[in-house]
Scaffold this motif. Structure first.
Motif, PDB file in Angstrom:
ATOM      1  N   LEU A   1       0.831  -1.210   0.000  1.00 15.65           N
ATOM      2  CA  LEU A   1       0.000   0.000   0.000  1.00 15.65           C
ATOM      3  C   LEU A   1       0.863   1.256   0.000  1.00 15.65           C
ATOM      4  CD1 LEU A   1      -3.049  -0.940   2.247  1.00 15.65           C
ATOM      5  CD2 LEU A   1      -3.019  -0.484  -0.187  1.00 15.65           C
ATOM      6  N   ALA A   2       2.057   1.112  -0.520  1.00 15.16           N
ATOM      7  CA  ALA A   2       2.908   2.265  -0.796  1.00 15.16           C
ATOM      8  C   ALA A   2       3.344   3.059   0.427  1.00 15.16           C
ATOM      9  CB  ALA A   2       2.230   3.167  -1.822  1.00 15.16           C
ATOM     10  N   SER A   3       3.576   2.381   1.565  1.00 17.59           N
ATOM     11  CA  SER A   3       4.048   3.119   2.740  1.00 17.59           C
ATOM     12  C   SER A   3       5.476   3.616   2.527  1.00 17.59           C
ATOM     13  CB  SER A   3       3.967   2.269   4.000  1.00 17.59           C
ATOM     14  OG  SER A   3       4.746   1.109   3.858  1.00 17.59           O
ATOM     15  N   SER A   4       6.274   2.925   1.681  1.00 15.47           N
ATOM     16  CA  SER A   4       7.631   3.421   1.464  1.00 15.47           C
ATOM     17  C   SER A   4       7.602   4.694   0.617  1.00 15.47           C
ATOM     18  CB  SER A   4       8.542   2.357   0.841  1.00 15.47           C
ATOM     19  OG  SER A   4       8.187   2.113  -0.486  1.00 15.47           O
ATOM     20  N   ALA A   5       6.581   4.846  -0.215  1.00 19.63           N
ATOM     21  CA  ALA A   5       6.460   6.063  -1.034  1.00 19.63           C
ATOM     22  C   ALA A   5       6.215   7.272  -0.143  1.00 19.63           C
ATOM     23  CB  ALA A   5       5.338   5.908  -2.052  1.00 19.63           C
ATOM     24  N   SER A   6       5.193   7.185   0.722  1.00 19.59           N
ATOM     25  CA  SER A   6       4.918   8.338   1.597  1.00 19.59           C
ATOM     26  C   SER A   6       6.042   8.498   2.612  1.00 19.59           C
ATOM     27  CB  SER A   6       3.569   8.167   2.300  1.00 19.59           C
ATOM     28  OG  SER A   6       3.477   6.916   2.933  1.00 19.59           O
ATOM     29  N   GLY A   7       6.608   7.384   3.077  1.00 22.36           N
ATOM     30  CA  GLY A   7       7.677   7.432   4.087  1.00 22.36           C
ATOM     31  C   GLY A   7       8.897   8.174   3.574  1.00 22.36           C
ATOM     32  N   PHE A   8       9.398   7.793   2.409  1.00 27.73           N
ATOM     33  CA  PHE A   8      10.616   8.442   1.897  1.00 27.73           C
ATOM     34  C   PHE A   8      10.338   9.850   1.371  1.00 27.73           C
ATOM     35  CE2 PHE A   8      12.679   4.330   2.269  1.00 27.73           C
ATOM     36  CZ  PHE A   8      13.920   4.728   2.731  1.00 27.73           C
ATOM     37  N   ALA A   9       9.111  10.119   0.932  1.00 29.20           N
ATOM     38  CA  ALA A   9       8.814  11.491   0.493  1.00 29.20           C
ATOM     39  C   ALA A   9       8.805  12.423   1.714  1.00 29.20           C
ATOM     40  CB  ALA A   9       7.482  11.536  -0.246  1.00 29.20           C
ATOM     41  N   ALA A  10       8.176  11.993   2.817  1.00 26.32           N
ATOM     42  CA  ALA A  10       8.137  12.829   4.026  1.00 26.32           C
ATOM     43  C   ALA A  10       9.557  12.996   4.583  1.00 26.32           C
ATOM     44  CB  ALA A  10       7.220  12.198   5.075  1.00 26.32           C
ATOM     45  N   LEU A  11      10.307  11.910   4.586  1.00 26.10           N
ATOM     46  CA  LEU A  11      11.685  11.962   5.108  1.00 26.10           C
ATOM     47  C   LEU A  11      12.532  12.944   4.289  1.00 26.10           C
ATOM     48  CD1 LEU A  11      13.686  10.558   7.124  1.00 26.10           C
ATOM     49  CD2 LEU A  11      14.259   9.001   5.254  1.00 26.10           C
ATOM     50  N   THR A  12      12.392  12.890   2.973  1.00 20.07           N
ATOM     51  CA  THR A  12      13.190  13.753   2.096  1.00 20.07           C
ATOM     52  C   THR A  12      12.864  15.226   2.332  1.00 20.07           C
ATOM     53  OG1 THR A  12      13.307  12.014   0.455  1.00 20.07           O
ATOM     54  CG2 THR A  12      13.720  14.252  -0.339  1.00 20.07           C
ATOM     55  N   LEU A  13      11.563  15.525   2.384  1.00 25.53           N
ATOM     56  CA  LEU A  13      11.165  16.920   2.571  1.00 25.53           C
ATOM     57  C   LEU A  13      11.638  17.427   3.946  1.00 25.53           C
ATOM     58  CD1 LEU A  13       9.555  18.362   0.409  1.00 25.53           C
ATOM     59  CD2 LEU A  13       7.547  18.192   1.855  1.00 25.53           C
ATOM     60  N   GLY A  14      11.466  16.568   4.957  1.00 25.47           N
ATOM     61  CA  GLY A  14      11.867  16.945   6.322  1.00 25.47           C
ATOM     62  C   GLY A  14      13.364  17.146   6.418  1.00 25.47           C
ATOM     63  N   LEU A  15      14.143  16.212   5.849  1.00 22.30           N
ATOM     64  CA  LEU A  15      15.607  16.336   5.945  1.00 22.30           C
ATOM     65  C   LEU A  15      16.102  17.544   5.161  1.00 22.30           C
ATOM     66  CD1 LEU A  15      16.813  12.609   5.711  1.00 22.30           C
ATOM     67  CD2 LEU A  15      16.991  14.136   7.694  1.00 22.30           C
ATOM     68  N   ALA A  16      15.476  17.831   4.016  1.00 25.81           N
ATOM     69  CA  ALA A  16      15.901  19.001   3.229  1.00 25.81           C
ATOM     70  C   ALA A  16      15.765  20.253   4.094  1.00 25.81           C
ATOM     71  CB  ALA A  16      15.074  19.112   1.958  1.00 25.81           C
ATOM     72  N   LYS A  17      14.657  20.346   4.830  1.00 25.68           N
ATOM     73  CA  LYS A  17      14.455  21.533   5.685  1.00 25.68           C
ATOM     74  C   LYS A  17      15.465  21.517   6.843  1.00 25.68           C
ATOM     75  CE  LYS A  17      11.455  24.678   7.739  1.00 25.68           C
ATOM     76  NZ  LYS A  17      10.438  24.717   8.785  1.00 25.68           N
ATOM     77  N   ALA A  18      15.615  20.341   7.476  1.00 25.19           N
ATOM     78  CA  ALA A  18      16.507  20.260   8.641  1.00 25.19           C
ATOM     79  C   ALA A  18      17.959  20.566   8.259  1.00 25.19           C
ATOM     80  CB  ALA A  18      16.389  18.878   9.272  1.00 25.19           C
ATOM     81  N   PHE A  19      18.356  20.217   7.029  1.00 25.62           N
ATOM     82  CA  PHE A  19      19.734  20.498   6.573  1.00 25.62           C
ATOM     83  C   PHE A  19      19.838  21.885   5.919  1.00 25.62           C
ATOM     84  CE2 PHE A  19      20.496  15.953   7.075  1.00 25.62           C
ATOM     85  CZ  PHE A  19      21.842  15.891   7.385  1.00 25.62           C
ATOM     86  N   GLY A  20      18.726  22.620   5.845  1.00 19.18           N
ATOM     87  CA  GLY A  20      18.736  23.944   5.219  1.00 19.18           C
ATOM     88  C   GLY A  20      19.010  23.883   3.721  1.00 19.18           C
ATOM     89  N   LEU A  21      18.531  22.819   3.080  1.00 16.31           N
ATOM     90  CA  LEU A  21      18.788  22.640   1.647  1.00 16.31           C
ATOM     91  C   LEU A  21      17.601  23.189   0.854  1.00 16.31           C
ATOM     92  CD1 LEU A  21      20.795  21.166  -0.331  1.00 16.31           C
ATOM     93  CD2 LEU A  21      19.242  19.226  -0.209  1.00 16.31           C
ATOM     94  N   ASP A  22      17.875  24.202   0.042  1.00 13.44           N
ATOM     95  CA  ASP A  22      16.780  24.829  -0.707  1.00 13.44           C
ATOM     96  C   ASP A  22      16.871  24.383  -2.166  1.00 13.44           C
ATOM     97  OD1 ASP A  22      14.701  26.424  -1.387  1.00 13.44           O
ATOM     98  OD2 ASP A  22      15.877  28.286  -1.442  1.00 13.44           O
ATOM     99  N   VAL A  23      16.074  23.377  -2.531  1.00 20.71           N
ATOM    100  CA  VAL A  23      16.146  22.850  -3.907  1.00 20.71           C
ATOM    101  C   VAL A  23      14.756  22.791  -4.524  1.00 20.71           C
ATOM    102  CG1 VAL A  23      18.277  21.495  -3.625  1.00 20.71           C
ATOM    103  CG2 VAL A  23      16.094  20.458  -3.053  1.00 20.71           C
ATOM    104  N   SER A  24      14.709  22.580  -5.839  1.00 19.37           N
ATOM    105  CA  SER A  24      13.426  22.533  -6.549  1.00 19.37           C
ATOM    106  C   SER A  24      12.659  21.263  -6.190  1.00 19.37           C
ATOM    107  CB  SER A  24      13.695  22.552  -8.054  1.00 19.37           C
ATOM    108  OG  SER A  24      14.330  21.332  -8.403  1.00 19.37           O
ATOM    109  N   LEU A  25      11.372  21.263  -6.513  1.00 21.16           N
ATOM    110  CA  LEU A  25      10.552  20.060  -6.282  1.00 21.16           C
ATOM    111  C   LEU A  25      11.090  18.881  -7.090  1.00 21.16           C
ATOM    112  CD1 LEU A  25       6.943  21.563  -6.311  1.00 21.16           C
ATOM    113  CD2 LEU A  25       8.216  20.670  -4.348  1.00 21.16           C
ATOM    114  N   GLN A  26      11.571  19.192  -8.297  1.00 18.45           N
ATOM    115  CA  GLN A  26      12.148  18.119  -9.127  1.00 18.45           C
ATOM    116  C   GLN A  26      13.347  17.480  -8.434  1.00 18.45           C
ATOM    117  OE1 GLN A  26      13.306  19.051 -13.143  1.00 18.45           O
ATOM    118  NE2 GLN A  26      11.196  19.504 -13.701  1.00 18.45           N
TER     119      GLN A  26
END
Ligand code: PMV
Length: 314
Positions: free
Chosen positions: A96-121
């Motif tokens: 049921l695609a829990s790895s899809a939502s899991g890694f998408a949330a993790l990526t967005l969260g880590l980008a913010k926590a590391f101060g990484l400002d990148v495009s959605l792509q």
């Protein structure tokens, strides 16, 4: 202490990604097309810590999650560590695609926590490193994943159909999947006599499904979706040691969808690396359909989902 909170919704592939390119970077062998769902999602909290840790419903320190944090450290050159706590509002590892939502949330969260400002792509590219399908969960509604020679990323596809369709998630029994999608793809690539046929036929299906979305043609989209899932599952039947994700309830739900369609209802099935069936239909028919399918023997639950929102972070 700053706590970063991210949320991402699961997505279900209408046109499946199945198989990887041999190069590094978790590159999919083919493109894909998905619908993000409003009812299933992962929430992830990230807080600074002395060392990395990851907690998800009784599970801890998943190697792929820890590698994902390393990826951000290398990318930013910042030696930061985090305690990460995730909750899946979706059954874990059951197709049921829990790895899809899991890694998408993790990526967005880590980008913010590391101060990484990148495009959605770029966020989509990074999410892909953790799980191929996660690249699509950065976006709401329909998303297409482009699989290029040495790159792959997803982007949103706008269509009037987004607000007109529903996806019914029909759970066909309980239990974790017998074989992970990663292992299944490896077995298929190594031994399936049908894998090359799947790869050869895939671009036509993706192209037809994209046109169907753009012209709001649900029947044509549904037809492509059923072909894509059955061709994907056929690759597993074509292995040296064949395996499958169907159980008897899966087959009975898919047969019922076909029967209802013959009776005039626009409904179409798909399934992933687990026994559950997802049914695409016009939003106004979802309740009737849910009642018919819930009454079948072995169906544990049917959840009506509409198109879900993009991933967010705060
Ligand atoms: O995201 P992964 O690597 O677990 O693979 C997902 C594969 C399917 O769900 C079966 C198909 C897809 O495109 O999501």
């Amino acid at each position: 202490m700053t706590v970063t909170r991210a949320i991402a919704h699961t997505n279900i592939a209408l046109i499946k990604y199945w198989g990887k390119r041999p190069a590094a970077g978790n590159l999919p062998a083919v493109g894909s097309l998905s619908l993000t769902l409003d009812r299933f999602f992962t929430t992830t909290e990230i807080e600074p810590a002395e060392q990395d840790s990851f907690h998800l419903e009784g599970q801890s320190d998943n190697a792929r999650v820890l590698q994902h944090i390393d990826y951000f450290r290398n990318l930013t050159g910042r030696d930061l560590h985090f305690k990460i706590t995730s909750h899946n509002h979706v059954p874990t590892a059951a197709g049921l695609a829990s790895s899809a939502s899991g890694f998408a949330a993790l990526t967005l969260g880590l980008a913010k926590a590391f101060g990484l400002d990148v495009s959605l792509q770029d966020l989509s590219r990074i999410a892909r490193m953790g799980s191929g399908s996660a690249a699509r969960s950065i976006f709401g509604g329909f998303a297409v994943m482009h699989a290029l020679e040495d790159d792959a990323y997803a982007e949103a596809v706008s269509s009037p159909l987004t607000s007109q369709v529903a996806m019914l998630v029909v759970e066909c029994g309980e239990g974790l999947k017998a074989i992970s999608s990663r292992d299944a793809m490896n077995k298929v690539a190594k031994t399936s006599v049908f894998y090359q046929t799947f790869l050869d036929n895939h671009p036509r299906l993706l192209c037809e499904a994209m046109s169907a979305i753009q012209s709001s043609n649900l029947r044509s989209l549904g037809a492509c979706m059923e072909q894509s899932t059955l061709q994907m599952h056929a690759t597993m039947l074509g292995c040296d040691e064949p395996f499958w994700y169907f159980n008897r309830t899966t087959i009975s739900v898919m047969s019922e969808v076909r029967k209802l369609r013959e009776q005039g209802m626009d409904c179409f099935f798909t399934m992933d690396a687990g026994p559950h069936v997802k049914v695409l239909c016009p939003a106004q028919d979802a309740e009737t359909l849910s009642q018919s399918l819930s009454s079948l023997d072995g169906v544990s639950r049917a959840t009506i989902c509409l198109a879900g929102p993009p991933a967010t972070v705060s």
